[in-house]
Design a protein around this motif. Structure first.
Motif, PDB file in Angstrom:
ATOM      1  N   VAL A   1       0.853  -1.180   0.000  1.00  0.00           N
ATOM      2  CA  VAL A   1       0.000   0.000   0.000  1.00  0.00           C
ATOM      3  C   VAL A   1       0.889   1.230   0.000  1.00  0.00           C
ATOM      4  CG1 VAL A   1      -1.735   1.315   1.218  1.00  0.00           C
ATOM      5  CG2 VAL A   1      -1.851  -1.182   1.211  1.00  0.00           C
ATOM      6  N   LEU A   2       0.661   2.116  -0.974  1.00  0.00           N
ATOM      7  CA  LEU A   2       1.371   3.395  -1.045  1.00  0.00           C
ATOM      8  C   LEU A   2       0.419   4.490  -0.550  1.00  0.00           C
ATOM      9  CD1 LEU A   2       2.992   3.060  -4.576  1.00  0.00           C
ATOM     10  CD2 LEU A   2       3.878   2.269  -2.384  1.00  0.00           C
ATOM     11  N   ILE A   3       0.810   5.169   0.541  1.00  0.00           N
ATOM     12  CA  ILE A   3      -0.001   6.270   1.090  1.00  0.00           C
ATOM     13  C   ILE A   3       0.665   7.564   0.669  1.00  0.00           C
ATOM     14  CG2 ILE A   3      -0.941   7.338   3.154  1.00  0.00           C
ATOM     15  CD1 ILE A   3      -0.846   4.637   4.506  1.00  0.00           C
ATOM     16  N   ASP A   4       0.053   8.267  -0.275  1.00  0.00           N
ATOM     17  CA  ASP A   4       0.642   9.483  -0.841  1.00  0.00           C
ATOM     18  C   ASP A   4       0.100  10.701  -0.100  1.00  0.00           C
ATOM     19  OD1 ASP A   4       1.760  11.437  -2.334  1.00  0.00           O
ATOM     20  OD2 ASP A   4       0.826  10.890  -4.235  1.00  0.00           O
TER      21      ASP A   4
ATOM     22  N   THR B   1       4.294   2.007   2.330  1.00  0.00           N
ATOM     23  CA  THR B   1       5.282   3.014   1.927  1.00  0.00           C
ATOM     24  C   THR B   1       4.620   4.378   2.008  1.00  0.00           C
ATOM     25  OG1 THR B   1       6.386   1.486   0.442  1.00  0.00           O
ATOM     26  CG2 THR B   1       6.788   3.831   0.103  1.00  0.00           C
ATOM     27  N   LEU B   2       5.223   5.287   2.768  1.00  0.00           N
ATOM     28  CA  LEU B   2       4.704   6.639   2.947  1.00  0.00           C
ATOM     29  C   LEU B   2       5.365   7.528   1.909  1.00  0.00           C
ATOM     30  CD1 LEU B   2       2.724   8.015   4.825  1.00  0.00           C
ATOM     31  CD2 LEU B   2       4.656   8.686   6.268  1.00  0.00           C
ATOM     32  N   VAL B   3       4.588   8.109   1.031  1.00  0.00           N
ATOM     33  CA  VAL B   3       5.092   8.827  -0.140  1.00  0.00           C
ATOM     34  C   VAL B   3       4.860  10.320   0.047  1.00  0.00           C
ATOM     35  CG1 VAL B   3       4.900   9.108  -2.628  1.00  0.00           C
ATOM     36  CG2 VAL B   3       4.622   6.852  -1.597  1.00  0.00           C
TER      37      VAL B   3
ATOM     38  N   VAL C   1       8.341   2.031   8.818  1.00  0.00           N
ATOM     39  CA  VAL C   1       7.596   2.384   7.610  1.00  0.00           C
ATOM     40  C   VAL C   1       8.576   2.811   6.532  1.00  0.00           C
ATOM     41  CG1 VAL C   1       5.857   3.874   6.623  1.00  0.00           C
ATOM     42  CG2 VAL C   1       5.647   3.090   8.997  1.00  0.00           C
ATOM     43  N   GLN C   2       8.432   2.241   5.317  1.00  0.00           N
ATOM     44  CA  GLN C   2       9.237   2.663   4.182  1.00  0.00           C
ATOM     45  C   GLN C   2       8.749   4.017   3.686  1.00  0.00           C
ATOM     46  OE1 GLN C   2       9.176  -0.384   1.188  1.00  0.00           O
ATOM     47  NE2 GLN C   2       9.726  -2.026   2.617  1.00  0.00           N
ATOM     48  N   THR C   3       9.636   4.811   3.120  1.00  0.00           N
ATOM     49  CA  THR C   3       9.270   6.128   2.606  1.00  0.00           C
ATOM     50  C   THR C   3       9.803   6.275   1.189  1.00  0.00           C
ATOM     51  OG1 THR C   3      11.271   7.147   3.515  1.00  0.00           O
ATOM     52  CG2 THR C   3       9.307   7.149   4.900  1.00  0.00           C
ATOM     53  N   ALA C   4       9.202   7.206   0.483  1.00  0.00           N
ATOM     54  CA  ALA C   4       9.641   7.546  -0.874  1.00  0.00           C
ATOM     55  C   ALA C   4       9.381   9.014  -1.103  1.00  0.00           C
ATOM     56  CB  ALA C   4       8.919   6.701  -1.918  1.00  0.00           C
TER      57      ALA C   4
END
Length: 580
Positions: A509-512, A542-544, A564-567
């Motif tokens: 899940v990518l949370i933008d 992944t927190l975007v 939490v992974q980030t981008a």
């Protein structure tokens, strides 16, 4: 000798026939007196019984009409509260507050907003923003019931009200929290959050007496304020004037405790209070007991040598009763006139009988007595029967066969029944008009409820659009969050993403949050709960697009996002997924 015997026989015959005539005269006299007394007694009892039933019928009818008005007032309070409590995602446009000469802050538009001196400014602005949606609603609601003089929303710091008022109308030391409607809505006084009727009190500008219904307003367990609908007692008193039957009759509204709320005229309140508190009369105590039990009734109460027929009927939905009182002597006044006319007719009949008996002596007197019986006793008997029919509710006139005193008496009786028929028709016409008004009110409420349903559907659609979930790869979902975040919106977004992850069995899940300028503590904690929930479902997060301001807010709030992974942006996040 023979002539002397003949003269003696003639004298004996004349004496005998004279005695018969006198005996017949006595019988007729006794019959006429009995008929007169019976007619007087029956007319008095019949008219009093008719008046009691008529008063009770009117009291019940108009108490039902008043109950409809009460239900209409209560429905308006509930409708206003329901509309106020509907959730909305729109930010209210706060009015610009001005300062009056007395130092009180205010704003005037379709409604008037007043702020107390030295308020909690932040809370006052929040209260004004919460009630701003009433700006366009209160004017359309207030006109639906003519007895309503004001609709307001009260908090500890502010008042929003319609019709408009100037900031100088309330007294200098006035506080919204001192209003009886606000006090009656406090959790300590109204833990069930039900509608509450206040006691009689003065209006905010001290111009007239009122009675108010209060509808407490809550946000979950938090008490925010109350919706107050004010009903004018002056208008209720004016409405009572349409119920009076004659010059001395009057109508009144009382509480079940026996307190006078409104009367037809100002000076009659003391008379009503004396009737209710007359300790020497058991009828007063019985009436108070009936009122406390919510029962209807009619009674006769004697006070200071004068009797009153009092009918009372409970009003549904409010601890009040409507009463009608009419002096007993005025009800029976027509009966006294009838008795006087009958007495005059009886005396005339007696004199005529005596003269005819003395002149005719024998058969002529007897025949005339029979004629008098047919001319007077029969019409009087017919009049008594008609009076009894009036007591049973039959208002048909009687036939007038002559133009003498009895004919005049019959004409007076027919005039009385015609007046009663007109009064009954007027009452039915008023009831029909009030039913039509209630039908129009029901249509207004139905239209408002339809508008509320449409608004709710639109709000749900906006909430769904504000938190979309987009599948970009197999097992990969993206949720972009844009704009300001609060706890309620994050809770809704959490529910949506968890449901989609479970349904599509997503693993990533990518949370933008690129479009989120700021994030407060409640939103940050809700974000952490969302991430924990996704991980419990087996998805990695992944927190975007974490911006500097949001990063500083999360760091200052000590939010743990180490797992939490980030981008930096959505393209980088998708590239990482492609490489992995």
């Amino acid at each position: 000798m023979l002539h002397s015997l003949r003269r003696q026989v003639i004298v004996i015959l004349l004496l005998g026939t004279s005695l018969l005539a006198l005996l017949n005269l006595a019988i007729n006299t006794r019959g006429l007196v009995a008929v007169r007394n019976q007619a007087t007694n029956d007319s008095t009892a019949a008219l009093q019984a008719q008046a009691e039933q008529y008063l009770l019928r009117i009291a019940k009818s108009h108490s039902a009409s008043t109950a409809q008005t009460v239900r209409a007032v209560q429905q308006l309070a509930v409708t206003t509260r329901t509309y106020l409590q509907q959730p909305t995602t729109q930010n209210p446009r706060l009015p610009e507050l001005s300062v009056a000469r007395n130092g009180r802050q205010y704003a005037s538009g379709a409604t008037t907003v007043l702020v107390i001196a030295n308020p909690d400014q932040a809370q006052a602005l929040a209260d004004i923003g919460y009630s701003q949606r009433l700006e366009d609603v209160l004017p359309s609601l207030q006109i639906s019931v003519p007895e309503i003089v004001r609709i307001s929303y009260l908090t500890a710091n502010t008042l929003r009200t319609y019709p408009n008022m100037t900031p100088n109308d309330p007294p200098a030391d006035w506080q919204p929290s001192q209003e009886l409607a606000y006090v009656a809505s406090l959790p300590a006084n109204n833990p069930s959050r039900a509608l509450a009727w206040t006691e009689v009190h003065q209006s905010i500008d001290q111009s007239q007496p009122l009675i108010s219904v209060a509808a407490p307003v809550y946000d979950n367990a938090e008490f925010l304020g109350t919706v107050s609908v004010d009903v004018s007692l002056d208008r209720l008193a004016f409405y009572l004037k349409g119920l009076i039957l004659d010059e001395s009759s009057f109508a009144f509204l009382i509480t079940q405790k026996g307190e006078v709320v409104a009367v037809t005229e100002a000076g009659q309140g003391g008379v009503v209070q004396q009737i209710l508190t007359n300790q020497s009369n058991n009828a007063s105590s019985s009436m108070i007991s009936d009122l406390q039990a919510g029962r209807d009734g009619v009674t006769t109460i004697f006070m200071d040598g004068r009797g009153y027929v009092v009918a009372y009927a409970a009003i549904s939905g409010i601890p009040w009763a409507l009463g009608l009182a009419s002096p007993l002597d005025e009800i029976t006044e027509r009966t006294q006139e009838t008795a006087n006319q009958i007495a005059t007719i009886t005396n005339q009949s007696l004199a005529l009988n005596i003269g005819l008996a003395l002149i005719a002596l024998v058969l002529f007197g007897f025949g005339m007595a029979m004629i008098l019986r047919r001319q007077f006793v029969k019409p009087l008997t017919s009049l008594i029967g008609a009076t009894n029919r009036v007591a049973d509710g039959d208002l048909q006139p009687i036939e007038v066969e002559s133009s003498n005193e009895l004919g005049q008496l019959a004409n007076s009786f027919n005039s009385m029944t015609a007046a009663l028929q007109v009064a009954r028709q007027e009452t039915e016409a008023k009831e029909a008009a009030r039913e039509a008004a209630m039908q129009r009110l029901n249509e207004v409420v139905a239209n408002l409820e339809h508008s509320l349903a449409e608004r709710q559907q639109l709000s749900q659609l906006l909430r769904d659009v504000a938190s979309p979930v987009i599948p970009i790869l197999k097992g990969v979902l993206v949720m972009p969050l844009i704009g300001s975040l609060d706890g309620e919106r994050m809770q809704q977004a959490t529910t949506i993403i968890l449901s989609r992850v479970e349904h599509e069995r997503a693993k990533k899940v990518l949370i933008d949050i690129t479009g989120v300028p700021m994030m407060d503590e409640s939103a940050a904690q809700a974000l952490v709960r969302m991430i924990h929930g996704l991980r419990l479902l087996g998805a990695t997060v992944t927190l975007v697009g974490v911006g500097p301001e949001v990063a500083q807010s999360l760091t200052a709030l000590s939010v743990d996002l180490s797992a939490v992974q980030t981008a930096a942006d959505l393209r980088s996040a998708v590239a990482q997924l492609s490489r992995s």
